[in-house]
Design an enzyme around this catalytic site. Sequence first.
Site, PDB file in Angstrom:
ATOM      1  N   GLU A 175     -22.661   8.005 -37.208  1.00 46.96           N
ATOM      2  CA  GLU A 175     -22.707   9.447 -36.980  1.00 46.96           C
ATOM      3  C   GLU A 175     -24.004  10.151 -36.912  1.00 46.96           C
ATOM      4  OE1 GLU A 175     -19.802  11.617 -39.388  1.00 46.96           O
ATOM      5  OE2 GLU A 175     -18.082  10.610 -38.375  1.00 46.96           O
ATOM      6  N   GLU A 297     -13.632   5.187 -37.114  1.00 47.66           N
ATOM      7  CA  GLU A 297     -13.061   5.787 -38.110  1.00 47.66           C
ATOM      8  C   GLU A 297     -11.996   6.915 -37.676  1.00 47.66           C
ATOM      9  OE1 GLU A 297     -15.873   8.372 -40.464  1.00 47.66           O
ATOM     10  OE2 GLU A 297     -17.294   6.809 -40.544  1.00 47.66           O
ATOM     11  N   GLN A 346      -9.498   5.520 -45.156  1.00 48.94           N
ATOM     12  CA  GLN A 346     -10.310   4.674 -45.606  1.00 48.94           C
ATOM     13  C   GLN A 346      -9.273   3.438 -46.287  1.00 48.94           C
ATOM     14  OE1 GLN A 346     -14.176   5.227 -47.493  1.00 48.94           O
ATOM     15  NE2 GLN A 346     -14.574   6.622 -45.770  1.00 48.94           N
TER      16      GLN A 346
HETATM   17  O1  AHR Z   1     -14.658   8.928 -43.701  1.00 47.63           O
HETATM   18  C1  AHR Z   1     -15.306   9.846 -44.541  1.00 47.63           C
HETATM   19  C2  AHR Z   1     -16.650  10.339 -43.570  1.00 47.63           C
HETATM   20  O2  AHR Z   1     -16.213  10.833 -42.404  1.00 47.63           O
HETATM   21  C3  AHR Z   1     -17.659   9.097 -43.275  1.00 47.63           C
HETATM   22  O3  AHR Z   1     -18.587   8.915 -44.289  1.00 47.63           O
HETATM   23  C4  AHR Z   1     -18.211   9.822 -41.907  1.00 47.63           C
HETATM   24  O4  AHR Z   1     -18.682   8.799 -41.094  1.00 47.63           O
HETATM   25  C5  AHR Z   1     -17.194  10.873 -41.489  1.00 47.63           C
HETATM   26  O5  AHR Z   1     -17.728  12.057 -41.201  1.00 47.63           O
END
Ligand code: AHR
Length: 487
Positions: A175, A297, A346
């Site tokens: 990001e 993600e 996650q």
């Molecule tokens: O998954 C949580 C956060 O979300 C991560 O650290 C980031 O890459 C995203 O904004």
Amino acid sequence: MRTLNAAVNTFDKRSHINREIYGHFSEHLGRCIYDGIFVGENSPIQNTNGVRNDIIEAFRQIKMPVLRWPGGCFADEYHWRDGIGEKAGRKKMVNTHWGGVTEDNSFGTNEFFNMCEVIGCEPYLCGNVGSGTVEELADWIEYITFDGISPMADLRRKNGREKPWKLKYLGIGNENWGCGGNMRPEYYADLYRRFQTYCRNFSGNELYKIAGGPNVDDYHWTDVLMSIINDSHAKAISLHYYTIPSGDFWNKGSATKFSDEEYYKTIAQALRIDRLIEKHSAIMKKYSDNMKLVVDEWGCWFNVEEGTNPGFLFQQNTMRDAIVAAVSLNIFNQRSDIVSMANLAQAVNVLQCLVMTEGDKLLKTPTYHVFDMFSTHQDAELLYSYTDNTETNGIPAVSQSVSMDKDGKITMTFANASLGEDFEVDCAIVGTAPKKAEARILTGDVRAFNDFTSPEKLVPTEHKADITDKGVKFTLPKCSVVSILLS
Ligand code: AHR
């Protein structure tokens, strides 16, 4: 009950479903690593080199193919040298992104790579571009993968690991339009070219380099990035997309207390990923026929549970999450010509997690069970499939994907997002006629979830699927996910 006609053509193979589409993500965030995956070698909880055995077992069961680490936003402030060597001597740091807690670096490179070996999954490393240096990242790759005599390989040996590990997937920054340095795409793309130059293929190891791609619908980022990098610099670019019911990052809504209307909005938001993949890949194709998209993600993001640290991103996981997981995975399968990997955010105790832990207890979320039910899609060939769909509350009620593995076994996965209507699916199969159908179903109240008093409220059970003259027939109850293995 309405009957929906469906069809599958086993002669029409569309694309290969990389097993990495069923990938995961573990960040130094909240209770994902510490008090989650890693309890330390001296814990009374059964562990292998400090990693919980029940987690290793759970990850193996779903054939976890790849695990991303150490972040996320954390990656761009992580300095790998702080996490190697004698634990007592490891430098501490403040985890500024996630709760301002002290990170003691007791889980570092050796712990992560050894864990991946035990699980049997590919490590996916995210390098620090935001606050790191080219030299630091180059040295990390040498430490991990170089077989000969060199300063970094010698350091690895000193830390107890003679042979290098294998490292395929390397993300260069995370990001970088936001927490990874607030860069403009022009600047990041040049930086990417520079950093990746020094990430070498040592000792037969071949890196699959991934450039930091766009957030959601930032098509400008994709366009600029793709105009500056090419196939010799990267195999893929990433895409981040979270399902937030309201679409408003600052007011996401509760994970468990939501109206039917909010539910349908959530599914509509999850379905949006299809269009995002289509539009980003159309831009990518202007510049390259080979470059892939890595959705590293994705998942539901709700408000944290009451009374928990807002920086720890802990949320419950209901049947709604299971439907989101199923429709998203069906989309990734359908788009496997361009999507080479995806990583749910996650793995443990954070966001739309697979498992939750409390002391020595572990529970599997409904999302975990969806990954289990879909696992036979991994490394199979996507087949043409069709369902005579119907709308419910502004979204298509049914989502599906079908694949055939190398032994000719067919996996069909369906989700019915409707909260009000059951369907019968009458599916014709053109080509190989199946003789046997084994089906499983995950269903329940849309707001139901597993917790430590009731860890198995939502688990898959056997389902009835009948072989017919033309294919297979089964029911798809409201708010359900069904997987069928045909042989
Ligand atoms: O998954 C949580 C956060 O979300 C991560 O650290 C980031 O890459 C995203 O904004």
